[in-house]
Design an enzyme around this catalytic site. Structure first.
Site, PDB file in Angstrom:
ATOM      1  N   ASN A 150       0.804  -1.235   0.000  1.00 53.19           N
ATOM      2  CA  ASN A 150       0.000   0.000   0.000  1.00 53.19           C
ATOM      3  C   ASN A 150       0.833   1.279   0.000  1.00 53.19           C
ATOM      4  OD1 ASN A 150       0.698  -0.716   2.677  1.00 53.19           O
ATOM      5  ND2 ASN A 150      -0.909   0.588   3.477  1.00 53.19           N
ATOM      6  N   ALA A 229      -3.254 -12.129   8.823  1.00 53.25           N
ATOM      7  CA  ALA A 229      -3.161 -13.569   8.514  1.00 53.25           C
ATOM      8  C   ALA A 229      -1.706 -13.976   8.272  1.00 53.25           C
ATOM      9  CB  ALA A 229      -4.013 -13.885   7.285  1.00 53.25           C
ATOM     10  N   GLU A 248       3.656  -5.415  12.264  1.00 50.00           N
ATOM     11  CA  GLU A 248       2.741  -4.278  12.072  1.00 50.00           C
ATOM     12  C   GLU A 248       1.646  -4.756  11.139  1.00 50.00           C
ATOM     13  OE1 GLU A 248       3.007  -1.538  13.670  1.00 50.00           O
ATOM     14  OE2 GLU A 248       5.015  -1.776  14.483  1.00 50.00           O
ATOM     15  N   CYS A 282      -3.091   1.559   6.411  1.00 50.37           N
ATOM     16  CA  CYS A 282      -3.458   0.834   7.626  1.00 50.37           C
ATOM     17  C   CYS A 282      -4.071   1.765   8.662  1.00 50.37           C
ATOM     18  CB  CYS A 282      -2.235   0.138   8.200  1.00 50.37           C
ATOM     19  SG  CYS A 282      -0.868   1.281   8.452  1.00 50.37           S
ATOM     20  N   GLU A 461       7.489   0.363  16.228  1.00 49.80           N
ATOM     21  CA  GLU A 461       8.529   0.910  15.370  1.00 49.80           C
ATOM     22  C   GLU A 461       8.656   2.396  15.688  1.00 49.80           C
ATOM     23  OE1 GLU A 461       7.221  -0.131  11.401  1.00 49.80           O
ATOM     24  OE2 GLU A 461       8.123  -2.127  11.597  1.00 49.80           O
TER      25      GLU A 461
HETATM   26  P1  NAD Z   1       0.353  -9.367   2.974  1.00 56.30           P
HETATM   27  O1  NAD Z   1       0.390  -9.842   4.370  1.00 56.30           O
HETATM   28  O2  NAD Z   1      -0.387 -10.139   1.973  1.00 56.30           O
HETATM   29  O3  NAD Z   1       1.836  -9.231   2.391  1.00 56.30           O
HETATM   30  C1  NAD Z   1       2.813  -8.428   3.037  1.00 56.30           C
HETATM   31  C2  NAD Z   1       4.188  -8.919   2.625  1.00 56.30           C
HETATM   32  O4  NAD Z   1       4.384 -10.232   3.149  1.00 56.30           O
HETATM   33  C3  NAD Z   1       4.393  -9.026   1.118  1.00 56.30           C
HETATM   34  O5  NAD Z   1       5.717  -8.654   0.806  1.00 56.30           O
HETATM   35  C4  NAD Z   1       4.186 -10.512   0.871  1.00 56.30           C
HETATM   36  O6  NAD Z   1       4.851 -10.976  -0.276  1.00 56.30           O
HETATM   37  C5  NAD Z   1       4.812 -11.093   2.119  1.00 56.30           C
HETATM   38  N1  NAD Z   1       4.367 -12.447   2.473  1.00 56.30           N
HETATM   39  C6  NAD Z   1       3.207 -13.074   2.153  1.00 56.30           C
HETATM   40  N2  NAD Z   1       3.194 -14.337   2.658  1.00 56.30           N
HETATM   41  C7  NAD Z   1       4.361 -14.499   3.322  1.00 56.30           C
HETATM   42  C8  NAD Z   1       4.921 -15.564   4.069  1.00 56.30           C
HETATM   43  N3  NAD Z   1       4.284 -16.720   4.239  1.00 56.30           N
HETATM   44  N4  NAD Z   1       6.144 -15.383   4.623  1.00 56.30           N
HETATM   45  C9  NAD Z   1       6.797 -14.209   4.487  1.00 56.30           C
HETATM   46  N5  NAD Z   1       6.318 -13.165   3.778  1.00 56.30           N
HETATM   47  C10 NAD Z   1       5.105 -13.310   3.201  1.00 56.30           C
HETATM   48  O7  NAD Z   1      -0.178  -7.859   3.063  1.00 56.30           O
HETATM   49  P2  NAD Z   1      -0.518  -6.880   1.865  1.00 56.30           P
HETATM   50  O8  NAD Z   1      -1.810  -7.336   1.256  1.00 56.30           O
HETATM   51  O9  NAD Z   1       0.681  -6.698   1.013  1.00 56.30           O
HETATM   52  O10 NAD Z   1      -0.736  -5.495   2.626  1.00 56.30           O
HETATM   53  C11 NAD Z   1      -1.960  -5.068   3.156  1.00 56.30           C
HETATM   54  C12 NAD Z   1      -2.023  -5.342   4.639  1.00 56.30           C
HETATM   55  O11 NAD Z   1      -0.950  -4.696   5.298  1.00 56.30           O
HETATM   56  C13 NAD Z   1      -3.271  -4.809   5.293  1.00 56.30           C
HETATM   57  O12 NAD Z   1      -3.758  -5.770   6.201  1.00 56.30           O
HETATM   58  C14 NAD Z   1      -2.789  -3.578   6.043  1.00 56.30           C
HETATM   59  O13 NAD Z   1      -3.575  -3.207   7.157  1.00 56.30           O
HETATM   60  C15 NAD Z   1      -1.427  -4.010   6.451  1.00 56.30           C
HETATM   61  N6  NAD Z   1      -0.581  -2.862   6.761  1.00 56.30           N
HETATM   62  C16 NAD Z   1      -0.249  -2.622   8.066  1.00 56.30           C
HETATM   63  C17 NAD Z   1       0.530  -1.521   8.394  1.00 56.30           C
HETATM   64  C18 NAD Z   1       0.921  -1.222   9.828  1.00 56.30           C
HETATM   65  O14 NAD Z   1       1.805  -0.402  10.028  1.00 56.30           O
HETATM   66  N7  NAD Z   1       0.319  -1.844  10.812  1.00 56.30           N
HETATM   67  C19 NAD Z   1       0.981  -0.676   7.385  1.00 56.30           C
HETATM   68  C20 NAD Z   1       0.622  -0.958   6.072  1.00 56.30           C
HETATM   69  C21 NAD Z   1      -0.157  -2.063   5.767  1.00 56.30           C
END
Ligand code: NAD
Length: 481
Positions: A150, A229, A248, A282, A461
């Site tokens: 995002n 997840a 996060e 987020c 963080e």
């Molecule tokens: P995602 O969890 O699908 O993917 C995030 C990252 O993890 C990607 O680089 C993905 O390739 C990697 N990934 C996926 N499966 C993995 C595994 N098994 N092992 C290691 N890495 C793996 O999330 P997304 O769809 O890219 O992002 C959206 C989500 O991120 C939303 O839930 C949003 O709320 C959250 N988010 C949180 C914050 C925060 O600061 N809390 C900030 C931005 C986004």
């Protein structure tokens, strides 16, 4: 012509090997625009080995020299701000103005902020009669930084900059949905001669290359931003080897609007917090709770504003809302709107796909959507949608507002709008969230702790918190007798 991306391993660009390539799509047009290597465990092995080899020299550099390298990278990025903003806008679908004014400048600031932190980081000593105790803060070694789609470069730099500042070497893993600006940054690091192996990037699907990185025995800690997840799965993997982990995760943030709220910035800010980046931040306020005495007036004003938002081509300066990031995400968001209807919600505006004319006719656009009539326990109000979709719920008392705010399983951020600072202070203390804003939203200072509670994550963080995460405290006691 389609861009061909690569990994960055040991200072070299490494193209796709056994894993092949995956296509990267431009959300505004629905067309592919880049080819990204889909990394394998072999690529992870090579990247971890390069980072391990680079660790002794990097961790032994004086902090001021580490800072100088990070500032050089920041300067090079700033000099190419327009190129990076154009790529970020194209990759995510965010308005070009947003990428130029927020995402890329913030990536530059992240590098500079943590370059400064490297030179300011200090530890403690505790003197007692005849004894002195002092605490070393030592870098961990090779660390993994995994980021979402995002805010791609903004969050990627936010994670790896403190890791490098503290003296670690990094293997970064950007999202496969938006890998372009991380790849460009890797190319920039090569151009300026950034020490090879200090900062590596592996590209590809999270379930394969990301998981291989998390599981790699050479990786000492994992800093992850993404969905709850995946974060839960990473926590399980890290638990098996007792690896340090910072998570996060998702959010379902409440915005509490009281009738006595100062009106000046209220609607502008609540509208931004609902729909900025198509609601894909987020920190976006997706559950808007409004005191009943002000509910109708606020609802009508918000709906009028949501209807007036210009949805369209991210390169058009008039555009305020671009597409959502991908076809699967578009389908998810549209499915959530259908679910809201099925749960009895009234869609006051939006609720449908938008088809802009011209080159964006096949893009993944969702109209800004406001829904009312749903209670706190329904799925629409408890599950993260992460799109331009918000709900409205009325409340009568402070207690009811607090109960609604805390009803979701997430706890990342909240914003409270009131003219009564005593109430704001009481609520800020009682709301289950890691970040609370009063009469403002997304007002960030990089020195402050950032992170969530409940399903929104573990750890903090920002500033010293990040420097502490990326170091191990070792206490040394000397008997002076
Ligand atoms: P995602 O969890 O699908 O993917 C995030 C990252 O993890 C990607 O680089 C993905 O390739 C990697 N990934 C996926 N499966 C993995 C595994 N098994 N092992 C290691 N890495 C793996 O999330 P997304 O769809 O890219 O992002 C959206 C989500 O991120 C939303 O839930 C949003 O709320 C959250 N988010 C949180 C914050 C925060 O600061 N809390 C900030 C931005 C986004």
């Amino acid at each position: 012509m389609s861009l061909r991306l690569s990994h960055l391993i040991g200072g070299d660009a490494r193209s796709a090997s056994g894993g092949g390539c995956l296509e990267v799509f431009e959300p505004a047009t629905g067309q592919p625009w880049a080819q990204c290597p889909d990394g394998t465990a072999d690529d992870v092995d090579a990247a971890v080995a390069a980072a391990k080899a680079a660790f002794p020299a990097w961790s032994n550099l004086p902090a001021a020299e580490r800072a100088a390298w990070m500032n050089r990278l920041a300067d090079a990025l700033e000099a190419r701000l327009d190129d990076f903003a154009a790529a970020e806008s194209r990759d995510v679908g965010k308005p070009l103005s947003l990428a130029r004014n927020l995402d890329i400048p913030r990536a530059v600031t992240n590098l500079r902020f943590f370059a400064a932190a490297a030179t300011q980081f200090a530890s403690e000593s505790h003197a007692a009669p005849g004894v002195v105790h002092y605490t070393l803060r030592q870098p961990l070694g090779v660390v993994a930084c995994i980021s979402p789609w995002n805010l791609p470069l903004y969050l990627f730099t936010w994670k790896f900059a403190p890791a490098l500042a503290a003296g670690n070497t990094v293997v970064g893993k950007p999202s496969e949905v938006t890998p372009v600006t991380a790849w460009m940054l890797g190319e920039l690091a090569r151009e300026i001669g950034f020490p090879a192996g200090v900062f590596n990037i592996v590209q590809g699907h999270g379930a394969r290359v990301g998981q291989a990185l998390v599981d790699h025995p050479g990786v000492k800690a994992v800093s992850f931003t993404g969905s709850t997840a995946v974060g839960t799965r990473i926590a399980e993997s890290c638990a098996r080897s007792l690896k340090k982990v910072s998570l996060e995760l998702g959010g379902k943030n409440p915005t509490l609007v009281f009738a006595d709220a100062p009106r000046e910035k209220l609607l502008d800010t609540v509208q931004r917090s609902a729909f900025l980046n198509s609601g894909q931040i987020c920190l976006c306020g997706s559950r808007i709770l409004v005191e009943r005495a002000y509910y109708d007036e606020f609802r009508d004003a918000l709906v009028a504003r949501a209807r007036a938002l210009v949805v369209g081509d991210p390169t058009d300066p008039a555009t305020q809302v671009g597409p959502v990031v991908s076809k699967p995400h578009f389908d998810k968001v549209m499915g959530c709107i259908e679910l809201a209807r099925a749960e009895g919600g009234r869609v006051l505006c939006g609720g449908e796909a938008v088809k802009p004319a011209g080159r964006c006719a096949d893009g993944w656009f969702v109209a800004p959507t406001v829904i009312e009539g749903l209670g706190p326990q329904c799925r629409t109000n408890t599950e993260e949608i992460f799109g331009p979709v918000v709900t409205l719920q009325p409340f009568d008392t402070d207690e009811e507002a607090l109960a609604l705010a805390n009803a979701a399983p997430y706890g990342l951020a909240a914003s409270v709008w009131t003219g009564n600072l005593g109430r704001a202070h009481r609520l800020a203390g009682a709301i289950e969230a890691g970040v609370v804003w009063v009469n403002t939203w997304m007002n960030r200072d990089l020195r402050t702790p950032f992170g969530g509670v409940k399903q929104s994550g573990i750890g903090r963080e920002g500033g010293q918190e990040a420097m502490r995460f990326f170091t191990e405290a070792k206490n040394v006691t000397i008997d002076l007798g």
